[in-house]
Write a protein that holds these residues in place. Structure first.
Motif, mmCIF file in Angstrom:
data_model
loop_
_atom_site.group_PDB
_atom_site.id
_atom_site.type_symbol
_atom_site.label_atom_id
_atom_site.label_comp_id
_atom_site.label_asym_id
_atom_site.label_seq_id
_atom_site.Cartn_x
_atom_site.Cartn_y
_atom_site.Cartn_z
ATOM 1 N N ARG A 88 0.920 -1.202 0.032
ATOM 2 C CA ARG A 88 -0.033 0.032 -0.155
ATOM 3 C C ARG A 88 0.956 1.225 -0.020
ATOM 4 N NH1 ARG A 88 -2.050 3.948 -0.523
ATOM 5 N NH2 ARG A 88 -4.087 4.686 0.286
ATOM 6 N N ASN A 89 2.111 1.087 0.755
ATOM 7 C CA ASN A 89 2.914 2.277 0.805
ATOM 8 C C ASN A 89 3.483 2.647 -0.670
ATOM 9 O OD1 ASN A 89 5.480 3.487 0.940
ATOM 10 N ND2 ASN A 89 5.163 3.740 2.971
ATOM 11 N N HIS A 90 3.991 1.322 -1.264
ATOM 12 C CA HIS A 90 4.767 1.257 -2.371
ATOM 13 C C HIS A 90 3.864 1.730 -3.464
ATOM 14 C CE1 HIS A 90 7.696 -0.015 -5.208
ATOM 15 N NE2 HIS A 90 6.704 -0.632 -6.066
ATOM 16 N N LEU A 91 2.570 1.610 -3.314
ATOM 17 C CA LEU A 91 1.599 2.147 -4.506
ATOM 18 C C LEU A 91 1.107 3.277 -4.119
ATOM 19 C CD1 LEU A 91 -0.218 -1.152 -5.337
ATOM 20 C CD2 LEU A 91 1.678 -0.168 -6.554
ATOM 21 N N GLU A 92 1.528 4.141 -3.078
ATOM 22 C CA GLU A 92 0.874 5.152 -2.451
ATOM 23 C C GLU A 92 0.628 6.441 -3.522
ATOM 24 O OE1 GLU A 92 1.877 6.565 1.440
ATOM 25 O OE2 GLU A 92 0.790 8.369 1.153
ATOM 26 N N PRO A 93 2.017 6.738 -4.363
ATOM 27 C CA PRO A 93 1.721 7.858 -5.261
ATOM 28 C C PRO A 93 0.510 7.310 -6.296
ATOM 29 C CG PRO A 93 3.743 6.879 -5.240
ATOM 30 C CD PRO A 93 3.182 6.096 -4.357
ATOM 31 N N HIS A 94 0.500 6.276 -6.685
ATOM 32 C CA HIS A 94 -0.812 5.701 -7.562
ATOM 33 C C HIS A 94 -2.100 6.101 -7.073
ATOM 34 C CE1 HIS A 94 2.262 4.435 -10.428
ATOM 35 N NE2 HIS A 94 2.788 3.794 -9.191
ATOM 36 N N PHE A 95 -2.284 5.468 -5.790
ATOM 37 C CA PHE A 95 -3.553 5.578 -5.019
ATOM 38 C C PHE A 95 -3.939 6.987 -4.903
ATOM 39 C CE2 PHE A 95 -3.293 1.083 -3.598
ATOM 40 C CZ PHE A 95 -4.762 0.661 -3.911
ATOM 41 N N ASP A 96 -2.954 7.801 -4.511
ATOM 42 C CA ASP A 96 -3.287 9.103 -4.139
ATOM 43 C C ASP A 96 -3.790 10.020 -5.514
ATOM 44 O OD1 ASP A 96 -2.791 10.958 -2.004
ATOM 45 O OD2 ASP A 96 -1.669 12.005 -3.326
ATOM 46 N N ARG A 97 -3.218 9.615 -6.683
ATOM 47 C CA ARG A 97 -3.686 10.251 -7.783
ATOM 48 C C ARG A 97 -5.218 9.810 -8.289
ATOM 49 N NH1 ARG A 97 -1.563 9.223 -12.712
ATOM 50 N NH2 ARG A 97 -0.493 7.655 -11.650
ATOM 51 N N ILE A 98 -5.241 8.467 -8.141
ATOM 52 C CA ILE A 98 -6.375 7.964 -8.403
ATOM 53 C C ILE A 98 -7.547 8.311 -7.503
ATOM 54 C CG2 ILE A 98 -7.574 5.490 -8.375
ATOM 55 C CD1 ILE A 98 -6.569 6.270 -11.069
ATOM 56 N N LEU A 99 -7.398 8.323 -6.312
ATOM 57 C CA LEU A 99 -8.543 8.395 -5.414
ATOM 58 C C LEU A 99 -8.926 9.845 -5.414
ATOM 59 C CD1 LEU A 99 -7.354 6.172 -2.245
ATOM 60 C CD2 LEU A 99 -8.922 5.615 -4.348
ATOM 61 N N HIS A 100 -8.165 10.611 -5.969
ATOM 62 C CA HIS A 100 -8.691 12.304 -6.130
ATOM 63 C C HIS A 100 -9.454 12.567 -7.425
ATOM 64 C CE1 HIS A 100 -5.992 12.387 -2.617
ATOM 65 N NE2 HIS A 100 -6.946 13.009 -2.234
ATOM 66 N N ILE A 101 -9.497 11.642 -8.094
ATOM 67 C CA ILE A 101 -9.945 11.820 -9.755
ATOM 68 C C ILE A 101 -11.510 11.638 -9.135
ATOM 69 C CG2 ILE A 101 -10.653 10.737 -11.966
ATOM 70 C CD1 ILE A 101 -7.900 9.938 -11.743
ATOM 71 N N VAL A 102 -12.335 12.746 -9.791
ATOM 72 C CA VAL A 102 -13.790 12.628 -9.563
ATOM 73 C C VAL A 102 -14.297 12.287 -10.945
ATOM 74 C CG1 VAL A 102 -15.915 14.091 -9.240
ATOM 75 C CG2 VAL A 102 -13.770 14.557 -8.190
ATOM 76 N N LYS A 103 -15.009 10.900 -10.865
ATOM 77 C CA LYS A 103 -15.497 10.495 -12.214
ATOM 78 C C LYS A 103 -16.882 11.191 -12.476
ATOM 79 C CE LYS A 103 -13.709 5.672 -11.417
ATOM 80 N NZ LYS A 103 -13.855 4.505 -11.902
ATOM 81 N N SER A 104 -17.032 11.167 -13.716
ATOM 82 C CA SER A 104 -18.175 11.848 -14.396
ATOM 83 C C SER A 104 -19.334 11.068 -14.218
ATOM 84 C CB SER A 104 -18.112 12.210 -15.811
ATOM 85 O OG SER A 104 -17.736 10.699 -16.307
#
Lengths: 241, 241
Positions: A225-241
DNA sequence: TTTTGTATTATGTTATACATATAAAGATAT
DNA sequence: ATATCTTTATATGTATAACATAATACAAAA
């Protein structure tokens, strides 16, 4: 008199090929056909169903496309085990996936990596660990030499993890998801590499490997989870249409 | 004179349709066609490629089968966003998946449920929690009345979790995996319900819900791991061929 | 026995004609 | 002028018939 169009169903608008395909599916089911069984030839189907060979061929071609049957000249057609990943693959090859679908797939990959810890610990072998060790060592060496971050090592390491799972479908899945992953990675905004990790430090491939050696699934999950944190961080803030 | 057949490569054995399909793919790429764009009609392709309309049709039919194009009478054909899950779905409908593929898929589902915790916490809404609460309450009530374990509640709860993820692909994926899950569940050996949990106690849907309300992703993961323990336990001891 | 030729057969390909749905244009009515 | 109803053109859908091709089985030859 109240008009209500909810209670009236449109009359089915199926093509002949659609109907034939349904009949074929039914035929396979009723006759309990299994992988390897051969099926009647086109002309026989055509006669039995009272349609032209053309229609039969188109219906059979659909089945061939999704990998349910294979045909050989003179020999005829036999049922085959469909390759569920292959169709996925073909669809992706055409580069027609929209932004949303790409994001979905990217998320899917993160989910897989987070979820497969237990499988890794259950299936890992000594050889696997050694292989991983080589991969990590090579990466460490090259990165020291060039200070150049290469996706190659990323792919090698994570790909090997999927292999460890001993789940062919899963592994093939990630092979196919890789291009998407790369696409999203390449379109990463500048400065993403200077990402600040919440826990202060970054979990490296070496760290993951060590946990895989001596740790347990739970700690591996959290490390991943830590290793992937940058990806998660980016993805989890995307607001989907 | 030593005969050596290693240095001679077989000449490619592609059918006309195969070749045409490749050409079509190339055509789409070169012309940078996007979703919604329409493509030339069958006869034009036939003439341009110097093959019969039948061959063109078969190649196009393949594309239609994997959802890359759609055709309408008189209007012609347009590129469409392929539905990557649908192909999966079709292949599964034919019940031709072997034991190994089924196990792979079953594992895939466990992986997904383990891996999606972060998404759930990032995307959950008040309504979602309320819905889940209703589902759990209903289950508790009915199970008290009948002492009958129903897959229905299992599906409702876990299905709702997938919905929370707000990932359409993921959700559709699990819809399609459900039959497989049921299959494996139904073929569960007797006594599986008396499973002994390693930590002594069983994490219920209610427990998961509470964590989803007040806890964090990490604790949710571990709770889910416990919740799924019987499945993991069974799967992880299967020796694959 | 092994190799080589030959006939057979089911799929692969071509050609042609017609059916069908429907978008688009044109005609009619409001 | 707008809406509704006909007509028409057109691209896909279906049917038929013929031939091409490759794989198999089997006979003939070495």
């Amino acid at each position: 008199m109240k008009s209500n169009l909810d209670n009236i169903t449109p009359l089915e608008n199926l093509s002949l090929v659609d109907k034939v395909e349904m009949r074929l599916k039914e035929y396979f089911k009723v006759n309990n056909l299994k992988i390897g069984d051969s099926i009647p030839k086109e002309l026989e189907f055509a006669e039995a169903l009272g349609v032209s060979r053309t229609v039969i061929r188109e219906a059979l071609l659909r089945l061939r496309t999704i990998g349910v049957i294979e045909s050989k000249k003179r020999k005829g057609m036999v049922l085959t085990q469909p390759d569920i990943v292959q169709n996925f693959e073909k669809a992706i090859e055409y580069n027609l996936l929209g932004e949303e679908a790409l994001i979905d797939i990217f998320e899917l990959r993160l989910i897989l990596e987070m979820g497969m810890a237990d499988l890794l610990f259950a299936r890992k072998t000594e050889e696997d660990i050694e292989d991983l060790d080589k991969i990590v060592s090579k990466q460490e060496k090259e990165e020291n030499d060039t200070t150049f971050f290469s996706l190659k090592h990323e792919i090698a390491f994570h790909g090997k993890l999927y292999e460890l799972s001993n789940n062919t479908t899963l592994k093939r899945f990630q092979d196919l998801l890789l291009p998407v992953f790369n696409y999203v990675h390449d379109n990463m905004p500048e400065g993403a590499k200077d990402f600040k990790y919440s826990k202060g430090e970054f979990v490296t491939h070496r760290d993951l490997l060590n946990i895989l050696k001596n740790g347990d699934a739970q700690s591996f999950r959290e490390a991943m989870r830590n290793h992937l944190e940058p990806h998660f961080d980016r993805i989890l803030h995307i607001v989907k249409s």
